[in-house]
Design a protein around this motif. Structure first.
Motif, PDB file in Angstrom:
ATOM      1  N   PHE A  43     -73.842   3.323  10.123  1.00 57.08           N
ATOM      2  CA  PHE A  43     -75.088   2.654   9.689  1.00 57.08           C
ATOM      3  C   PHE A  43     -74.912   1.137   9.620  1.00 57.08           C
ATOM      4  CE2 PHE A  43     -75.520   6.872   7.460  1.00 57.08           C
ATOM      5  CZ  PHE A  43     -76.520   7.371   8.283  1.00 57.08           C
ATOM      6  N   PHE A  44     -74.152   0.585  10.549  1.00 54.48           N
ATOM      7  CA  PHE A  44     -73.722  -0.817  10.459  1.00 54.48           C
ATOM      8  C   PHE A  44     -74.871  -1.804  10.236  1.00 54.48           C
ATOM      9  CE2 PHE A  44     -72.409  -4.946  12.046  1.00 54.48           C
ATOM     10  CZ  PHE A  44     -71.154  -5.089  11.484  1.00 54.48           C
ATOM     11  N   ASP A  45     -75.936  -1.664  11.056  1.00 56.38           N
ATOM     12  CA  ASP A  45     -77.023  -2.653  10.972  1.00 56.38           C
ATOM     13  C   ASP A  45     -77.811  -2.532   9.667  1.00 56.38           C
ATOM     14  OD1 ASP A  45     -76.272  -3.659  13.367  1.00 56.38           O
ATOM     15  OD2 ASP A  45     -77.923  -2.794  14.528  1.00 56.38           O
ATOM     16  N   TRP A  46     -77.739  -1.386   9.019  1.00 61.98           N
ATOM     17  CA  TRP A  46     -78.420  -1.209   7.732  1.00 61.98           C
ATOM     18  C   TRP A  46     -77.487  -1.574   6.578  1.00 61.98           C
ATOM     19  CZ3 TRP A  46     -80.835   4.301   8.848  1.00 61.98           C
ATOM     20  CH2 TRP A  46     -81.911   4.142   9.736  1.00 61.98           C
ATOM     21  N   ARG A  47     -76.202  -1.338   6.781  1.00 61.78           N
ATOM     22  CA  ARG A  47     -75.247  -1.519   5.674  1.00 61.78           C
ATOM     23  C   ARG A  47     -74.897  -2.970   5.401  1.00 61.78           C
ATOM     24  NH1 ARG A  47     -70.226   2.034   7.068  1.00 61.78           N
ATOM     25  NH2 ARG A  47     -69.003   1.259   5.311  1.00 61.78           N
ATOM     26  N   TYR A  48     -74.912  -3.772   6.474  1.00 63.86           N
ATOM     27  CA  TYR A  48     -74.411  -5.143   6.335  1.00 63.86           C
ATOM     28  C   TYR A  48     -75.473  -6.178   6.646  1.00 63.86           C
ATOM     29  CZ  TYR A  48     -70.011  -2.642   6.298  1.00 63.86           C
ATOM     30  OH  TYR A  48     -69.009  -1.771   5.990  1.00 63.86           O
ATOM     31  N   ALA A  49     -75.473  -7.264   5.862  1.00 66.73           N
ATOM     32  CA  ALA A  49     -76.329  -8.422   6.125  1.00 66.73           C
ATOM     33  C   ALA A  49     -75.737  -9.176   7.313  1.00 66.73           C
ATOM     34  CB  ALA A  49     -76.380  -9.302   4.881  1.00 66.73           C
ATOM     35  N   PRO A  50     -76.525 -10.092   7.918  1.00 68.48           N
ATOM     36  CA  PRO A  50     -76.019 -10.826   9.081  1.00 68.48           C
ATOM     37  C   PRO A  50     -74.693 -11.550   8.814  1.00 68.48           C
ATOM     38  CG  PRO A  50     -78.374 -11.171   8.876  1.00 68.48           C
ATOM     39  CD  PRO A  50     -77.951 -10.402   7.657  1.00 68.48           C
ATOM     40  N   ASP A  51     -74.454 -11.956   7.547  1.00 67.43           N
ATOM     41  CA  ASP A  51     -73.198 -12.661   7.260  1.00 67.43           C
ATOM     42  C   ASP A  51     -72.028 -11.695   7.032  1.00 67.43           C
ATOM     43  OD1 ASP A  51     -73.607 -11.575   4.787  1.00 67.43           O
ATOM     44  OD2 ASP A  51     -73.772 -13.476   3.703  1.00 67.43           O
ATOM     45  N   GLY A  52     -72.272 -10.400   7.200  1.00 71.66           N
ATOM     46  CA  GLY A  52     -71.191  -9.430   7.095  1.00 71.66           C
ATOM     47  C   GLY A  52     -71.002  -8.849   5.701  1.00 71.66           C
ATOM     48  N   SER A  53     -71.756  -9.345   4.738  1.00 71.89           N
ATOM     49  CA  SER A  53     -71.629  -8.805   3.377  1.00 71.89           C
ATOM     50  C   SER A  53     -72.482  -7.543   3.250  1.00 71.89           C
ATOM     51  CB  SER A  53     -72.077  -9.851   2.353  1.00 71.89           C
ATOM     52  OG  SER A  53     -73.446 -10.138   2.555  1.00 71.89           O
ATOM     53  N   PRO A  54     -72.076  -6.612   2.360  1.00 71.47           N
ATOM     54  CA  PRO A  54     -72.868  -5.388   2.197  1.00 71.47           C
ATOM     55  C   PRO A  54     -74.284  -5.717   1.727  1.00 71.47           C
ATOM     56  CG  PRO A  54     -70.733  -5.186   1.125  1.00 71.47           C
ATOM     57  CD  PRO A  54     -70.883  -6.635   1.512  1.00 71.47           C
ATOM     58  N   ASP A  55     -75.281  -5.089   2.340  1.00 75.33           N
ATOM     59  CA  ASP A  55     -76.672  -5.301   1.953  1.00 75.33           C
ATOM     60  C   ASP A  55     -76.971  -4.436   0.722  1.00 75.33           C
ATOM     61  OD1 ASP A  55     -79.393  -5.263   1.613  1.00 75.33           O
ATOM     62  OD2 ASP A  55     -79.854  -5.126   3.761  1.00 75.33           O
ATOM     63  N   PRO A  56     -77.217  -5.061  -0.442  1.00 79.09           N
ATOM     64  CA  PRO A  56     -77.376  -4.278  -1.667  1.00 79.09           C
ATOM     65  C   PRO A  56     -78.623  -3.399  -1.671  1.00 79.09           C
ATOM     66  CG  PRO A  56     -77.892  -6.596  -2.065  1.00 79.09           C
ATOM     67  CD  PRO A  56     -77.368  -6.505  -0.662  1.00 79.09           C
ATOM     68  N   THR A  57     -79.566  -3.665  -0.742  1.00 77.93           N
ATOM     69  CA  THR A  57     -80.793  -2.864  -0.729  1.00 77.93           C
ATOM     70  C   THR A  57     -80.610  -1.548   0.034  1.00 77.93           C
ATOM     71  OG1 THR A  57     -81.642  -3.886   1.292  1.00 77.93           O
ATOM     72  CG2 THR A  57     -82.207  -4.958  -0.800  1.00 77.93           C
ATOM     73  N   PHE A  58     -79.501  -1.403   0.754  1.00 77.27           N
ATOM     74  CA  PHE A  58     -79.282  -0.155   1.492  1.00 77.27           C
ATOM     75  C   PHE A  58     -78.701   0.899   0.553  1.00 77.27           C
ATOM     76  CE2 PHE A  58     -76.679   2.451   4.571  1.00 77.27           C
ATOM     77  CZ  PHE A  58     -77.777   3.140   5.066  1.00 77.27           C
ATOM     78  N   VAL A  59     -79.296   2.057   0.591  1.00 83.92           N
ATOM     79  CA  VAL A  59     -79.009   3.084  -0.422  1.00 83.92           C
ATOM     80  C   VAL A  59     -77.520   3.430  -0.525  1.00 83.92           C
ATOM     81  CG1 VAL A  59     -79.563   4.985   1.161  1.00 83.92           C
ATOM     82  CG2 VAL A  59     -79.734   5.331  -1.317  1.00 83.92           C
ATOM     83  N   LEU A  60     -76.827   3.506   0.610  1.00 87.26           N
ATOM     84  CA  LEU A  60     -75.422   3.915   0.535  1.00 87.26           C
ATOM     85  C   LEU A  60     -74.539   2.832  -0.088  1.00 87.26           C
ATOM     86  CD1 LEU A  60     -74.793   5.834   3.883  1.00 87.26           C
ATOM     87  CD2 LEU A  60     -75.523   6.702   1.667  1.00 87.26           C
TER      88      LEU A  60
END
Lengths: 198, 171
Positions: A43-60
């Motif tokens: 789920f790379f494109d959902w899991r990570y923000a463009p800067d490579g940090s985890p996207d906190p809004t993604f459920v996992l």
């Protein structure tokens, strides 16, 4: 192949229909020659923000679902490109079972041949499990392939069906190569009957 | 949905699940309900893929672009479906038709159908593509893919937006 008998673990709700294999494991990561190591790209494109940090809004990425091993998803999970890397990535990330109303056919087959159990429950049952996964703290589910049943300790229980041959293979941890090797002695006998020059 | 149509409204979906799914798709694609499809501008045009860049596909697309120029704001490329197709197209002079119009004429390969090589969309770019997959991020993270036929892709490259090739002015 890792056998699947009875598994209990944290269930994470990915409440989306038609999750395709390009989301599960984006194509730019399909360059490995081995089957392992894909979990970091799940789920790379959902899991990570463009800067490579985890996207906190993604459920996992929510701390409560850390270490989840059962994925709850919407209908037609695993659609899109035929890509065995999809179950490899799920397994590598620690997921042993996916529960959804329906699965794309190729993805479902790829799962059972790689030790990931695809469980089809009704839309209503999956919705109820997602609700519990969101509302109950530290929600854990048990997926029992021996009894073909999903249950929790809060009264939920639902039976599921899986092709009996595939069920047997998962229970015994047999992928296609494992199945062939069960006939190892016959293969050896046959090889001995063949002329040495063949 | 015809090219002469408008972007549908998710509120018209059969159920809540479909509505959410459609709303999410429109958000990703940056399309507002009611927009005329022919008013949607494109940034990139990709005529390629093994399924839609056969010799007859390239002939159809070349017929559309002959005597026209690719719109200034569009980057357009043709990637033949195979090396054999590329050689056959060059033997017919199709490569010259595309080059003169302002298309890039590339080596055969997967290119923007899959985007495993550097042929990808930048986030937010909109592409008229003859490939067969339009999943989120397929042509590059945040890229917006519209699937069209080779002739429609060629027309969009010239017009700079989607347009009905059935009313095309052939030269």
């Amino acid at each position: 192949m890792l056998p699947f008998r009875v598994h209990t673990g944290v269930a994470a709700p990915l409440d989306l229909p038609n999750v395709d294999t390009d989301q599960i494991i984006p194509k730019q990561f399909l360059k490995r020659v081995e089957r392992t190591g894909f979990g970091q790209f799940l789920f790379f494109d959902w899991r990570y923000a463009p800067d490579g940090s985890p996207d906190p809004t993604f459920v996992l990425n929510e701390p409560r679902y850390a270490g989840a091993s059962i994925l709850l998803a919407g209908r037609n999970f695993g659609c899109g490109s035929s890509r065995e890397h999809a179950p490899w990535a799920l397994l590598d990330c620690g997921f042993r079972a996916v529960i959804a109303p329906t699965f794309a056919d190729i993805f479902q087959n790829n799962c059972t041949k790689n030790g990931v159990l695809p469980v089809s429950l009704s839309e209503g049952e999956v919705e109820e499990l997602m609700r519990r996964a969101r509302e109950v703290d530290n929600y854990r589910l048990t997926v029992d392939l021996e009894r073909s049943e999903v249950r929790d300790v809060h009264g939920f229980s639902a039976a599921f069906k899986l092709d009996e041959f595939r069920r047997r293979c998962l229970l015994e941890g047999l992928d296609d190569i494992g199945l062939t090797l069960k006939h190892d002695s016959f293969i050896k006998q046959f090889e001995q009957r063949r002329p040495t020059w063949m | 949905m015809p090219v002469t149509g408008r972007v549908p409204d998710p509120d018209g979906a059969r159920n809540e699940s479909d509505r959410r799914s459609a709303a999410r798709a429109l958000e990703y694609m940056a399309l507002a309900p009611g927009t005329r499809i022919e008013d949607v501008p494109v940034d990139r045009v990709f005529i390629g893929s093994c399924t839609n860049a056969r010799l007859e596909d390239l002939r159809a697309a070349a017929g559309v672009v002959r005597g026209h120029k690719v719109n200034r704001r569009v980057r357009a490329m043709v990637v033949p479906g195979s090396q054999a197709v590329k050689l056959a197209a060059e033997a017919e002079g199709l490569d010259e038709v595309f080059r003169e119009a302002g298309f890039e004429w590339r080596e055969a390969g997967c290119s923007m159908c899959l985007g495993m090589n550097p042929d990808t969309l930048a986030p937010g770019e909109r592409c008229a593509s003859t490939s067969n997959r339009n999943f989120e991020g397929r042509q590059g993270k945040g890229g917006r893919t519209h699937l069209v036929s080779p002739a429609m892709a060629a027309a969009a490259a010239v017009a700079g937006h989607f347009t009905d090739v059935r009313s095309w002015k052939y030269n």
